[in-house]
Design a protein around this motif. Sequence first.
Motif, PDB file in Angstrom:
ATOM      1  N   GLY A  77      45.412 -17.761  63.713  1.00 29.09           N
ATOM      2  CA  GLY A  77      46.472 -17.044  64.424  1.00 29.09           C
ATOM      3  C   GLY A  77      47.709 -16.819  63.575  1.00 29.09           C
ATOM      4  O   GLY A  77      47.809 -17.312  62.443  1.00 29.09           O
ATOM      5  N   ALA A  78      48.641 -16.077  64.148  1.00 33.36           N
ATOM      6  CA  ALA A  78      49.925 -15.897  63.471  1.00 33.36           C
ATOM      7  C   ALA A  78      50.601 -17.262  63.325  1.00 33.36           C
ATOM      8  O   ALA A  78      51.381 -17.487  62.400  1.00 33.36           O
ATOM      9  N   THR A  79      50.255 -18.177  64.221  1.00 26.92           N
ATOM     10  CA  THR A  79      50.859 -19.512  64.180  1.00 26.92           C
ATOM     11  C   THR A  79      50.554 -20.220  62.859  1.00 26.92           C
ATOM     12  O   THR A  79      51.420 -20.925  62.323  1.00 26.92           O
ATOM     13  N   PHE A  82      52.935 -19.253  60.141  1.00 25.95           N
ATOM     14  CA  PHE A  82      54.252 -19.907  60.122  1.00 25.95           C
ATOM     15  C   PHE A  82      54.268 -21.007  59.053  1.00 25.95           C
ATOM     16  O   PHE A  82      55.285 -21.269  58.427  1.00 25.95           O
ATOM     17  N   TRP A 104      59.197 -17.041  68.724  1.00 33.43           N
ATOM     18  CA  TRP A 104      58.245 -17.030  67.605  1.00 33.43           C
ATOM     19  C   TRP A 104      58.954 -17.265  66.278  1.00 33.43           C
ATOM     20  O   TRP A 104      58.428 -17.964  65.404  1.00 33.43           O
ATOM     21  N   THR A 149      61.035 -11.426  62.391  1.00 37.75           N
ATOM     22  CA  THR A 149      59.986 -11.115  63.376  1.00 37.75           C
ATOM     23  C   THR A 149      60.288  -9.702  63.870  1.00 37.75           C
ATOM     24  O   THR A 149      61.319  -9.485  64.509  1.00 37.75           O
ATOM     25  N   ASN A 151      59.060  -7.667  66.103  1.00 36.08           N
ATOM     26  CA  ASN A 151      59.106  -7.421  67.552  1.00 36.08           C
ATOM     27  C   ASN A 151      58.979  -8.758  68.274  1.00 36.08           C
ATOM     28  O   ASN A 151      58.073  -9.540  67.978  1.00 36.08           O
ATOM     29  N   THR A 153      58.034 -10.547  71.278  1.00 36.59           N
ATOM     30  CA  THR A 153      57.123 -10.327  72.388  1.00 36.59           C
ATOM     31  C   THR A 153      57.658 -10.846  73.723  1.00 36.59           C
ATOM     32  O   THR A 153      57.431 -10.247  74.763  1.00 36.59           O
ATOM     33  N   ASP A 173      56.727 -11.221  60.407  1.00 37.15           N
ATOM     34  CA  ASP A 173      55.744 -11.437  61.466  1.00 37.15           C
ATOM     35  C   ASP A 173      55.731 -10.167  62.311  1.00 37.15           C
ATOM     36  O   ASP A 173      56.660  -9.906  63.067  1.00 37.15           O
ATOM     37  N   SER A 175      53.314  -9.375  64.464  1.00 38.08           N
ATOM     38  CA  SER A 175      52.212  -9.552  65.421  1.00 38.08           C
ATOM     39  C   SER A 175      52.230  -8.567  66.575  1.00 38.08           C
ATOM     40  O   SER A 175      51.199  -8.030  66.949  1.00 38.08           O
ATOM     41  N   SER A 176      53.410  -8.331  67.159  1.00 38.11           N
ATOM     42  CA  SER A 176      53.366  -7.550  68.400  1.00 38.11           C
ATOM     43  C   SER A 176      53.814  -6.103  68.251  1.00 38.11           C
ATOM     44  O   SER A 176      53.934  -5.407  69.259  1.00 38.11           O
ATOM     45  N   GLN A 196      45.508  -9.483  68.250  1.00 32.77           N
ATOM     46  CA  GLN A 196      45.228  -9.340  69.688  1.00 32.77           C
ATOM     47  C   GLN A 196      46.221  -8.572  70.543  1.00 32.77           C
ATOM     48  O   GLN A 196      46.182  -8.663  71.758  1.00 32.77           O
ATOM     49  N   LYS A 197      47.121  -7.839  69.897  1.00 31.20           N
ATOM     50  CA  LYS A 197      48.013  -6.997  70.708  1.00 31.20           C
ATOM     51  C   LYS A 197      47.654  -5.515  70.522  1.00 31.20           C
ATOM     52  O   LYS A 197      47.231  -4.867  71.457  1.00 31.20           O
TER      53      LYS A 197
HETATM   54  N1  PMP Z   1      54.318 -14.145  66.604  1.00 33.50           N
HETATM   55  C1  PMP Z   1      54.499 -13.281  67.631  1.00 33.50           C
HETATM   56  C2  PMP Z   1      55.562 -12.228  67.521  1.00 33.50           C
HETATM   57  C3  PMP Z   1      53.703 -13.379  68.774  1.00 33.50           C
HETATM   58  O1  PMP Z   1      53.870 -12.544  69.793  1.00 33.50           O
HETATM   59  C4  PMP Z   1      52.714 -14.396  68.833  1.00 33.50           C
HETATM   60  C5  PMP Z   1      51.783 -14.551  70.020  1.00 33.50           C
HETATM   61  N2  PMP Z   1      52.136 -14.026  71.188  1.00 33.50           N
HETATM   62  C6  PMP Z   1      52.586 -15.282  67.762  1.00 33.50           C
HETATM   63  C7  PMP Z   1      53.398 -15.104  66.655  1.00 33.50           C
HETATM   64  C8  PMP Z   1      51.556 -16.364  67.761  1.00 33.50           C
HETATM   65  O2  PMP Z   1      50.346 -15.787  67.572  1.00 33.50           O
HETATM   66  P1  PMP Z   1      48.938 -16.547  67.657  1.00 33.50           P
HETATM   67  O3  PMP Z   1      48.723 -16.853  69.110  1.00 33.50           O
HETATM   68  O4  PMP Z   1      48.000 -15.537  67.117  1.00 33.50           O
HETATM   69  O5  PMP Z   1      49.042 -17.755  66.828  1.00 33.50           O
END
Ligand code: PMP
Length: 361
Positions: A77-79, A82, A104, A149, A151, A153, A173, A175-176, A196-197
């Motif tokens: 994940g994006a996590t 980090f 985030w 970051t 966006n 979310t 980041d 991600s969104s 996943q977005k």
């Molecule tokens: N960064 C952002 C901006 C997110 O929206 C999210 C998940 N909603 C994450 C990181 C974490 O992503 P993941 O669940 O894929 O680890």
Amino acid sequence: MTYKRIHNFNAGPAALPIEVLEEIKTDLIDYKGNGLSVLEMSHRSKAYDEIIKNAEKDMRELLGIPDNYTVMFLQGGATLQFAMVPLNLLPDNKPADYINTGTWSTKAIEEAQKLGKTPRVIASSEDKEFTYIPKNFTINKDSAYLHITSNNTIRGTEWQSFPETNGIDLVCDMSSDFCSRPVDVKKFALIYAGAQKNVGPAGATVVIIRNDLLERSPKNIPTMCNYKIMAKEPSLYNTPPAFTIYVIGLVMKYLKKIGGLEKMYEMNKAKAKILYDRLDKNDFYRGTVEKDSRSLMNIPFRLKNEQLEEKFLKEAKAAGMEGLKGHRSVGGVRASLYNAVPKESVQALVNFMDEFEKKNS
Ligand code: PMP
């Protein structure tokens, strides 16, 4: 074929284009005459090699990714990014700058701290509950990178343009809002985004990294966290999230077909305008972020009478609208209008909001 589909406002995993779902369905049992599905095939097979190479090729084309960048589809994940960002990019414990725009970003900062690194928060919008994107900040000259970051979310803010860093590497980041608008990739040293977005189901994180950064990865970190190792044979050091990458490839093809990211951006602006115009019409509903920081992807709002929110959400659900509950940390309502959410869904939401106002004011 017509299906019974909800209006999907989920924050992620989220809506996928119906054309992509149709193609998955066609391919599912027998992938293009191979006699097996992508779920079952070896990630070293010829058929899969083509799938992953095309996914990368189409992503490069869509985003205009220069040749001196590597594209990877990673797990965790994006996590995990980090942690991977500071683990790889701060081997000598050089400090790095971070801008804190919400949950985030906060997590990214905390993860760097946990690893004993020195993340410096040079700007934050925490003073106003993360309802804006900071404008005034100075990037330290000795910073290894600036992390933002793009966006947020949960809070619904988005960088409208990216900061000038005067040579400091920009890490983002995304991600969104990844692939929701064109970006100039060469302005970034590293972009990461959970799929996943906007670009697929859960299971893969896209990492786009400028190749010179790969030289910083220290040898004494876990293999799966090492960008240099992951980049050597991109995404294929071990078994990749094969099916997710396949779907990402289909989404890339779909985005190219509709006219690329410029077109997608126009569509996203038009969709968001429908909802923002409604929020600005009167004070029955209230957008929660500053206007110049508004996200096109996640639009949080409150009802003037907050007591009515539960009823609003319940009735919206009954009317076929899912995923509108605000994140558990902030409450209220949030509509996520990712790429694959059709304009008709946004119009249906606004019609419902008008009706709800009439009945309850
Ligand atoms: N960064 C952002 C901006 C997110 O929206 C999210 C998940 N909603 C994450 C990181 C974490 O992503 P993941 O669940 O894929 O680890």
